[in-house]
Design a protein around this motif. Structure first.
Motif, short mmCIF file in Angstrom:
data_model
loop_
_atom_site.label_atom_id
_atom_site.label_comp_id
_atom_site.label_asym_id
_atom_site.label_seq_id
_atom_site.Cartn_x
_atom_site.Cartn_y
_atom_site.Cartn_z
N ALA A 22 0.80 -1.23 0.00
CA ALA A 22 0.00 0.00 0.00
C ALA A 22 0.83 1.28 0.00
O ALA A 22 0.56 2.20 -0.78
CB ALA A 22 -0.95 0.01 1.19
N PHE A 23 1.84 1.35 0.86
CA PHE A 23 2.54 2.63 0.97
C PHE A 23 3.74 2.71 0.03
O PHE A 23 4.34 3.78 -0.12
CB PHE A 23 2.88 2.92 2.42
N THR A 24 4.08 1.58 -0.61
CA THR A 24 4.95 1.66 -1.79
C THR A 24 4.15 2.26 -2.93
O THR A 24 4.64 3.13 -3.66
CB THR A 24 5.47 0.26 -2.16
N VAL A 25 2.89 1.82 -3.09
CA VAL A 25 2.00 2.42 -4.09
C VAL A 25 1.85 3.92 -3.83
O VAL A 25 1.95 4.74 -4.76
CB VAL A 25 0.62 1.72 -4.08
N PRO A 39 -16.55 12.65 -9.26
CA PRO A 39 -16.14 11.66 -10.26
C PRO A 39 -14.67 11.75 -10.67
O PRO A 39 -14.14 10.80 -11.27
CB PRO A 39 -17.06 11.97 -11.45
N ASN A 40 -14.00 12.85 -10.34
CA ASN A 40 -12.59 12.98 -10.71
C ASN A 40 -11.65 12.21 -9.79
O ASN A 40 -10.46 12.07 -10.10
CB ASN A 40 -12.19 14.46 -10.71
N LEU A 41 -12.16 11.72 -8.68
CA LEU A 41 -11.33 10.91 -7.79
C LEU A 41 -10.96 9.59 -8.47
O LEU A 41 -11.72 9.06 -9.28
CB LEU A 41 -12.08 10.63 -6.48
N VAL A 42 -9.81 9.07 -8.09
CA VAL A 42 -9.34 7.79 -8.62
C VAL A 42 -9.30 6.79 -7.46
O VAL A 42 -8.60 7.03 -6.47
CB VAL A 42 -7.94 7.92 -9.26
N LEU A 43 -10.04 5.70 -7.60
CA LEU A 43 -10.09 4.70 -6.54
C LEU A 43 -8.97 3.67 -6.74
O LEU A 43 -8.76 3.16 -7.84
CB LEU A 43 -11.44 3.98 -6.55
N ALA A 44 -8.26 3.36 -5.66
CA ALA A 44 -7.14 2.41 -5.71
C ALA A 44 -7.15 1.55 -4.46
O ALA A 44 -7.40 2.04 -3.36
CB ALA A 44 -5.81 3.16 -5.81
N GLY A 45 -6.89 0.26 -4.62
CA GLY A 45 -6.81 -0.58 -3.43
C GLY A 45 -7.01 -2.05 -3.71
O GLY A 45 -6.93 -2.51 -4.86
N GLU A 46 -7.28 -2.78 -2.64
CA GLU A 46 -7.41 -4.23 -2.73
C GLU A 46 -8.22 -4.76 -1.56
O GLU A 46 -8.37 -4.10 -0.53
CB GLU A 46 -6.04 -4.90 -2.76
N ILE A 47 -8.70 -5.97 -1.73
CA ILE A 47 -9.26 -6.78 -0.65
C ILE A 47 -8.56 -8.12 -0.69
O ILE A 47 -8.58 -8.82 -1.70
CB ILE A 47 -10.78 -6.98 -0.81
N LYS A 48 -7.87 -8.46 0.39
CA LYS A 48 -7.06 -9.67 0.45
C LYS A 48 -6.07 -9.74 -0.72
O LYS A 48 -5.81 -10.80 -1.27
CB LYS A 48 -7.95 -10.91 0.47
N GLY A 49 -5.54 -8.58 -1.07
CA GLY A 49 -4.53 -8.50 -2.11
C GLY A 49 -5.07 -8.42 -3.52
O GLY A 49 -4.31 -8.12 -4.45
N ASP A 56 -5.56 -1.04 -8.87
CA ASP A 56 -5.42 -2.06 -7.83
C ASP A 56 -4.37 -1.57 -6.83
O ASP A 56 -4.22 -0.37 -6.62
CB ASP A 56 -5.07 -3.42 -8.44
N ASN A 57 -3.64 -2.49 -6.24
CA ASN A 57 -2.64 -2.13 -5.23
C ASN A 57 -1.24 -2.44 -5.73
O ASN A 57 -0.39 -2.89 -4.98
CB ASN A 57 -2.93 -2.88 -3.93
N SER A 58 -1.00 -2.22 -7.01
CA SER A 58 0.27 -2.57 -7.64
C SER A 58 1.12 -1.34 -7.89
O SER A 58 0.71 -0.44 -8.64
CB SER A 58 0.00 -3.28 -8.97
N VAL A 82 -8.20 7.75 -3.81
CA VAL A 82 -8.88 7.22 -2.63
C VAL A 82 -8.34 5.81 -2.44
O VAL A 82 -8.45 4.97 -3.33
CB VAL A 82 -10.40 7.18 -2.82
N GLN A 83 -7.74 5.55 -1.29
CA GLN A 83 -7.06 4.27 -1.06
C GLN A 83 -7.75 3.47 0.03
O GLN A 83 -8.02 3.98 1.11
CB GLN A 83 -5.58 4.53 -0.70
N LYS A 84 -8.03 2.20 -0.29
CA LYS A 84 -8.58 1.27 0.70
C LYS A 84 -7.79 -0.03 0.60
O LYS A 84 -7.75 -0.67 -0.45
CB LYS A 84 -10.07 1.00 0.41
N THR A 85 -7.11 -0.40 1.68
CA THR A 85 -6.33 -1.63 1.68
C THR A 85 -6.53 -2.39 2.98
O THR A 85 -7.01 -1.86 3.97
CB THR A 85 -4.82 -1.35 1.48
#
Length: 231
Positions: free
Chosen positions: A27-30, A59-69, A78-80, A95-98
């Motif tokens: 997450a925090f490398t991303v 709508p201009n926000l960018v969603l990034a993250g993962e659930i169980k990787g 994603d979380n890459s 917007v980050q959710k990990t």
């Protein structure tokens, strides 16, 4: 200067002067590479529903993250770290959710000053904080949170940073990299039967960069936000 390392993402720690939350894979490398690619700020949310709610409002926000990787359906990213480096995100707000890093950070808001990092920005962050602590006129209590509950990747980075803060540098970069690569968290990235985990991500997770900023969490608004703090 009392420095304590904690491991896990669901602890509600006592107030500290400084807390650093570590999530190496990924997450925090991303987050670090997102800022290097020109992202303005990163909003931290606990749930997918909260992320979509924010997206509906802006709508201009960018969603990034993962659930169980794994990638989240409906999220742009994603979380890459490998993927974020090829994404057009300059000037954007993420917007980050990990699973681990974001969750641990949201559980650490009681800290007076809150920072996040992966290994890529670990020395920059620890060196900056050591200067701040050395200049303080009182004793500072520091918490370092290795956010993965069982991962040696985050724990190795935490011990590395603790050494820098204490001025002894007992671990060198090569030892940290070896522990990250050999951690059980990294195993799936070498598993051909799990192609959803990009092996190139680890190259970013173990590359320490010279940096001009740390990643500090702004807690003054409704949504905790990672911001670049230039040093």
């Amino acid at each position: 200067m009392p420095i304590k390392i904690y491991q896990g993402n669901d602890m509600l720690l006592r107030e500290s002067d400084i807390t650093v939350v570590i999530d190496v894979i990924r997450a925090f490398t991303v987050a670090h590479y997102a800022f290097l690619k020109g992202v303005e700020k990163i909003l931290l949310v606990a749930t997918v529903d909260e992320a979509f709610h924010l997206k509906n409002q802006n709508p201009n926000l960018v969603l990034a993250g993962e659930i169980k990787g794994l990638p989240i359906s409906g999220f742009e990213l994603d979380n890459s770290p490998a993927h974020i480096c090829h994404a057009k995100v300059e000037g954007k707000t993420l917007v980050q959710k990990t699973t681990n890093g974001v969750k641990a950070t949201l559980n650490s808001l009681q800290a007076k000053d809150l920072y996040v990092t992966g290994f890529s920005n670990a020395r920059t962050t620890a060196t900056y904080l050591k200067k701040q602590i050395d200049q303080a006129e009182r004793e500072c209590h520091v918490h370092i949170v290795a956010s993965h509950p069982t991962g040696d990747d985050d724990l190795a980075c935490a011990e590395y940073m603790k050494g820098i803060l204490e001025g002894n540098d007992v671990m060198d970069e090569k030892e940290v990299v070896e522990r990250i690569i050999n951690s059980h968290v990294a195993e799936k990235f070498f598993d051909a039967s799990q192609p959803e985990f990009n092996a190139d991500d680890l190259k970013y997770c173990v590359k320490e960069l010279k940096g001009e900023f740390v990643m500090k969490v702004n807690k003054t608004g409704k949504i905790p936000t990672i911001e670049r703090f230039f040093i």
